[in-house]
Write a protein that holds these residues in place. Structure first.
Motif, mmCIF file in Angstrom:
data_model
loop_
_atom_site.group_PDB
_atom_site.id
_atom_site.type_symbol
_atom_site.label_atom_id
_atom_site.label_comp_id
_atom_site.label_asym_id
_atom_site.label_seq_id
_atom_site.Cartn_x
_atom_site.Cartn_y
_atom_site.Cartn_z
ATOM 1 N N ILE A 177 0.870 -1.171 0.000
ATOM 2 C CA ILE A 177 0.000 0.000 0.000
ATOM 3 C C ILE A 177 0.905 1.218 0.000
ATOM 4 O O ILE A 177 1.695 1.405 0.925
ATOM 5 C CB ILE A 177 -0.922 0.012 1.230
ATOM 6 N N SER A 178 0.802 2.020 -1.040
ATOM 7 C CA SER A 178 1.621 3.232 -1.104
ATOM 8 C C SER A 178 0.983 4.313 -0.254
ATOM 9 O O SER A 178 -0.206 4.617 -0.383
ATOM 10 C CB SER A 178 1.746 3.723 -2.545
ATOM 11 N N CYS A 179 1.785 4.888 0.620
ATOM 12 C CA CYS A 179 1.317 5.965 1.483
ATOM 13 C C CYS A 179 2.117 7.226 1.165
ATOM 14 O O CYS A 179 2.650 7.883 2.058
ATOM 15 C CB CYS A 179 1.465 5.569 2.945
ATOM 16 N N ARG A 213 6.802 -6.293 -10.476
ATOM 17 C CA ARG A 213 7.334 -7.270 -9.518
ATOM 18 C C ARG A 213 6.400 -7.496 -8.340
ATOM 19 O O ARG A 213 6.226 -8.628 -7.867
ATOM 20 C CB ARG A 213 8.710 -6.804 -9.001
ATOM 21 N N VAL A 214 5.787 -6.407 -7.854
ATOM 22 C CA VAL A 214 4.920 -6.491 -6.677
ATOM 23 C C VAL A 214 3.672 -5.647 -6.918
ATOM 24 O O VAL A 214 3.766 -4.530 -7.427
ATOM 25 C CB VAL A 214 5.654 -5.980 -5.409
ATOM 26 N N LYS A 215 2.530 -6.180 -6.526
ATOM 27 C CA LYS A 215 1.277 -5.444 -6.650
ATOM 28 C C LYS A 215 1.286 -4.245 -5.703
ATOM 29 O O LYS A 215 1.482 -4.390 -4.495
ATOM 30 C CB LYS A 215 0.102 -6.353 -6.326
ATOM 31 N N HIS A 216 1.097 -3.040 -6.271
ATOM 32 C CA HIS A 216 1.010 -1.805 -5.489
ATOM 33 C C HIS A 216 -0.422 -1.280 -5.526
ATOM 34 O O HIS A 216 -1.100 -1.378 -6.552
ATOM 35 C CB HIS A 216 1.931 -0.722 -6.064
ATOM 36 N N HIS A 217 -0.842 -0.692 -4.435
ATOM 37 C CA HIS A 217 -2.138 -0.036 -4.365
ATOM 38 C C HIS A 217 -1.941 1.447 -4.078
ATOM 39 O O HIS A 217 -1.008 1.835 -3.372
ATOM 40 C CB HIS A 217 -2.995 -0.671 -3.265
ATOM 41 N N PHE A 218 -2.803 2.269 -4.635
ATOM 42 C CA PHE A 218 -2.785 3.727 -4.437
ATOM 43 C C PHE A 218 -1.585 4.390 -5.111
ATOM 44 O O PHE A 218 -1.028 5.359 -4.598
ATOM 45 C CB PHE A 218 -2.839 4.089 -2.944
ATOM 46 N N VAL A 219 -1.211 3.876 -6.268
ATOM 47 C CA VAL A 219 -0.189 4.505 -7.102
ATOM 48 C C VAL A 219 -0.828 4.877 -8.433
ATOM 49 O O VAL A 219 -1.448 4.024 -9.086
ATOM 50 C CB VAL A 219 1.020 3.573 -7.338
#
Length: 302
Positions: A32-34, A57-63
């Motif tokens: 989770i990107s903060c 490579r990795v699932k990011h959220h909020f980008v």
């Protein structure tokens, strides 16, 4: 294993993105990107947003999920993260949240006051006021409408001033009257592991990152956004200085030096904020193996 949110704060430029990606791969987790600057799809270069390889490579959220014209806030971020976490925990009991936005991170960890959304017309009114009168106009308006918040807010931050004025006018209540909620309890464990570096090392990394942004096309990205310069998303380091260069106020060389200086100052402000939190265990970002070993041990604890 108990559901666990690993919270990884750290100043801008310290290396959070690469370390969090490696950690997520190790844990089979998601991120989770903060970092509120990285929420916007138009500001990839100036915010050092994760690159396509890291996102693959990795699932990011909020980008890159918003436009610079969209309204978003720490309270909305808390709402959205809390709605997302149950599904992430179903896939893996460990989730990583990392970034440099102090208020947004606190909102998820501790909760934030339930502040209503504002009328877009009122928001535009104060954007226009800031463009016409500068920060001093906002200060005077807030001092008259909410002297309590005026005595506490960062008077150099136009975004905070505009937000308070918007809420006050939209609700008919002083913004300060909303800031009363107690700390919320979460049904998952929070482990806080902060990243830092020696001051000179951090400053060198920041300077090098700004040089890379310039080489990668920050000037062109900023020029494409001139028409949106009144929005909060662009009142940040990197874009402000470029707009001053485009206005003929400073040279390109001066803009670059100011971006470096203001980024270093912001990093110091971030560290000052987080060092007040006794729950954060700090690690040297240049030694990620030590961090990884510590987290592995903590995660195994019941």
């Amino acid at each position: 294993m108990k559901n666990t949110l690993i919270v990884m704060p750290g100043p801008t430029g310290v290396g959070k993105t690469s370390i969090s990606v490696g950690l997520a791969e190790h844990l089979g987790s998601q991120i989770i990107s903060c970092d509120s600057r990285q929420f916007y799809r138009e500001t990839v270069i100036g915010t050092a947003s994760p690159d396509l390889q890291q996102l693959a490579r990795v699932k990011h959220h909020f980008v890159r999920f918003l436009s610079v014209t969209d309204y978003y806030s720490a309270s909305l971020f808390e709402r959205d993260v809390m709605a997302l976490l149950p599904s992430l925990f179903e896939e893996n009991p460990v989730v990583i949240m990392t970034g440099g936005s102090m208020l947004y991170m606190d909102a998820v960890c501790n909760g934030i006051d339930d502040i209503p959304d504002t009328d877009p017309a009122i928001r535009k009114k104060y954007i226009d006021k800031y463009n016409a009168e500068g920060v001093e106009g906002l200060r005077l308006a807030l001092k008259l409408t909410d002297p309590v918040h005026y005595s506490k807010v960062d008077l150099r931050n136009p975004r905070r001033l505009m937000r308070a004025l918007e809420i006050t006018e939209s609700t008919g209540r002083p913004y300060s009257s909303f800031l009363t909620s107690p700390r919320r309890q979460r049904d998952f464990r929070i482990i806080k592991a902060g990243l830092t570096r020696e001051r000179d090392d951090l400053h060198s990394l920041i300077n090098a990152r700004v040089d890379l942004m310039i080489a990668s096309g920050l000037e062109g990205e900023a020029r494409s956004l001139i028409g949106y310069r009144g929005f909060n998303a662009l009142s940040t380091v990197g874009y402000r200085e470029m707009f001053s260069y485009f206005d003929g106020v400073i040279t390109l060389e001066q803009a670059i030096e100011l971006i470096k200086r203001n980024t270093r100052r912001y990093a110091g402000k971030q560290l000052t904020w987080w060092r007040k939190d006794p729950d954060i265990k700090w690690f040297n970002a240049g030694q990620p193996d030590i961090l990884l070993k510590w987290l592995d041990e903590r995660i195994k604890e019941s």
